[in-house]
Write an enzyme that holds these catalytic residues in place. Structure first.
Site, PDB file in Angstrom:
ATOM      1  N   TYR A 114      37.071  39.616  44.973  1.00  0.00           N
ATOM      2  CA  TYR A 114      35.639  39.564  45.301  1.00  0.00           C
ATOM      3  C   TYR A 114      35.373  38.578  46.436  1.00  0.00           C
ATOM      4  O   TYR A 114      34.443  38.767  47.217  1.00  0.00           O
ATOM      5  CB  TYR A 114      34.821  39.212  44.051  1.00  0.00           C
ATOM      6  CG  TYR A 114      34.682  40.393  43.127  1.00  0.00           C
ATOM      7  CD1 TYR A 114      33.633  41.290  43.286  1.00  0.00           C
ATOM      8  CD2 TYR A 114      35.610  40.634  42.120  1.00  0.00           C
ATOM      9  CE1 TYR A 114      33.509  42.390  42.457  1.00  0.00           C
ATOM     10  CE2 TYR A 114      35.503  41.721  41.292  1.00  0.00           C
ATOM     11  CZ  TYR A 114      34.446  42.606  41.462  1.00  0.00           C
ATOM     12  OH  TYR A 114      34.335  43.701  40.650  1.00  0.00           O
TER      13      TYR A 114
ATOM     14  N   GLU B 233      34.861  43.343  33.710  1.00  0.00           N
ATOM     15  CA  GLU B 233      36.238  43.801  33.968  1.00  0.00           C
ATOM     16  C   GLU B 233      37.250  42.981  33.166  1.00  0.00           C
ATOM     17  O   GLU B 233      38.247  43.515  32.675  1.00  0.00           O
ATOM     18  CB  GLU B 233      36.532  43.731  35.478  1.00  0.00           C
ATOM     19  CG  GLU B 233      35.794  44.845  36.215  1.00  0.00           C
ATOM     20  CD  GLU B 233      35.568  44.588  37.695  1.00  0.00           C
ATOM     21  OE1 GLU B 233      36.318  43.793  38.298  1.00  0.00           O
ATOM     22  OE2 GLU B 233      34.618  45.179  38.250  1.00  0.00           O
TER      23      GLU B 233
END
Ligand SMILES: Cc1cc2nc3c(=O)[nH]c(=O)nc-3n(C[C@H](O)[C@H](O)[C@H](O)COP(=O)(O)OP(=O)(O)OC[C@H]3O[C@@H](n4cnc5c(N)ncnc54)[C@H](O)[C@@H]3O)c2cc1C
Length: 315
Positions: free
Chosen positions: A19, A61
């Site tokens: 990310y 996740e």
């Protein structure tokens, strides 16, 4: 929507550190494209939104990976390759290290990671298309380019992967799963290769004592192109209360319908939960008809075999 993305990311093996990488390049691109319009206030607002979404995804996740209970990517040997139709093959797979095969929820998919002859590594998702057990089963439709390039991974699997070959698979993920009790009426509607998660759902229902009515709806180009037809019908036949409605654009045999799926004459029991998988125009048409028949929009679930452009286009 985030939940669906999180399942896909978990199956792809996306990590929290990635990310940061996406943030760096996305924001460089935004600054380059929008130039002076990106004032410090605008940049700070985008930044805040990005990290709100990213942190939400990272948390889901992490949970999904933990719940999967598995090591992530594993190598699986093709123990059987079955030609279903001219364009669909089924692969039955077993872990190469002999480790146990965890159960999956009917409707889930695995990511398949392959090394292509040009050295590129590509990952695609394939729904588990059979019953739970010691083998995993996926059924892959070869994507013809028809002017554009042929689909890379599907054609690779068709042309090169045989019994004894090894594929890398993720753990099963996906949120289009049967989450009902044995007394909920169900409608499972598919078109083309969208039959794969529906076959796994029917296998599960047949083996789990489902009692309420199950309506199976499927549309295909022709009976010869209807992949997994034998399983599709055999699992439905094992249920105490099921009805199968088939539509074929060509060569429709007696007892089936000619043309595109049309639910006008299909009875839908009150309280039905519907699961849809197929091309977007098919799912839009079925959804509209189901709502007209009184099915609550919240009870209509779907899987898209590609980028989910449906949510974006939904009014
Ligand atoms: C949750 C989920 C479950 C799925 N389950 C199944 C399943 O059970 N069975 C199944 O068969 N598939 C399934 N899919 C679809 C599968 O993941 C792949 O998308 C499919 O196999 C195509 O991959 P590919 O690599 O062959 O095609 P790609 O190489 O990814 O190409 C995709 C499309 O892009 C076009 N294209 C490529 N390059 C260009 C270009 N330069 N210009 C124009 N067009 C181009 C190709 O012609 C093709 O139509 C599923 C997908 C998802 C998301």
């Amino acid at each position: 929507m985030l939940h669906r993305i999180a399942h896909k990311h978990a199956s792809l093996g996306v990590t929290p550190e990635q990310y940061d990488l996406v943030h760096e390049h996305l924001f460089a691109a935004i600054a380059e494209v929008l130039g002076d319009a990106v004032t410090p206030e605008v940049a700070a607002a985008w930044d805040e939104v990005y990290w709100l979404m990213a942190n939400a995804l990272i948390a889901v996740e992490k949970r999904l990976r933990e719940e999967s209970g598995g090591p992530g990517w594993r190598t699986w040997e093709v123990v059987e390759r079955v030609t279903e139709t001219a364009d669909v093959v089924t692969f039955l797979l077993r872990p190469t290290d002999g480790s146990p095969v965890r159960d999956f929820l009917a409707g889930q998919y695995v990511s398949v990671r392959v090394a292509l002859p040009d050295g590129a590594r590509q990952i695609r998702q394939y729904s588990l298309s059979g019953a739970a057990g010691p083998l995993r089963q996926i059924s892959v439709k070869r994507v013809h380019g028809d002017g554009a390039p042929d689909g890379e991974v599907s054609n690779h699997l068709h042309a090169r992967v045989r019994e004894g070959d090894v594929l890398e698979l993720s753990e099963p993920y996906g949120d289009l799963v049967l989450d009902t009790g044995p007394d909920t009426p169900l409608l499972l509607a598919s078109a083309g290769i969208g039959v794969t998660p529906m076959t796994a759902m029917l296998a599960h229902l047949a083996g789990s004592g489902h009692r309420a009515p199950v309506t199976v709806v499927h549309g295909d180009r022709s009976p010869a192109g209807h992949a997994l037809r034998t399983d599709h019908e055999a699992y439905a036949a094992k249920l105490p209360d099921s009805a199968v409605h088939l539509w074929y654009e060509q060569d429709a045999p007696a007892g089936t319908h000619s043309g595109l799926v049309d639910l006008a004459g299909v009875p839908v029991a009150p309280g039905t939960r519907a699961y849809l998988c197929g091309p977007l125009p098919f799912m839009r048409a079925v959804r509209t008809q189901l709502i007209a028949k009184g099915v609550a929009p919240a009870d209509i679930h779907y899987e898209v075999f590609g980028p989910d452009l449906w949510l974006a286009g939904q009014s």
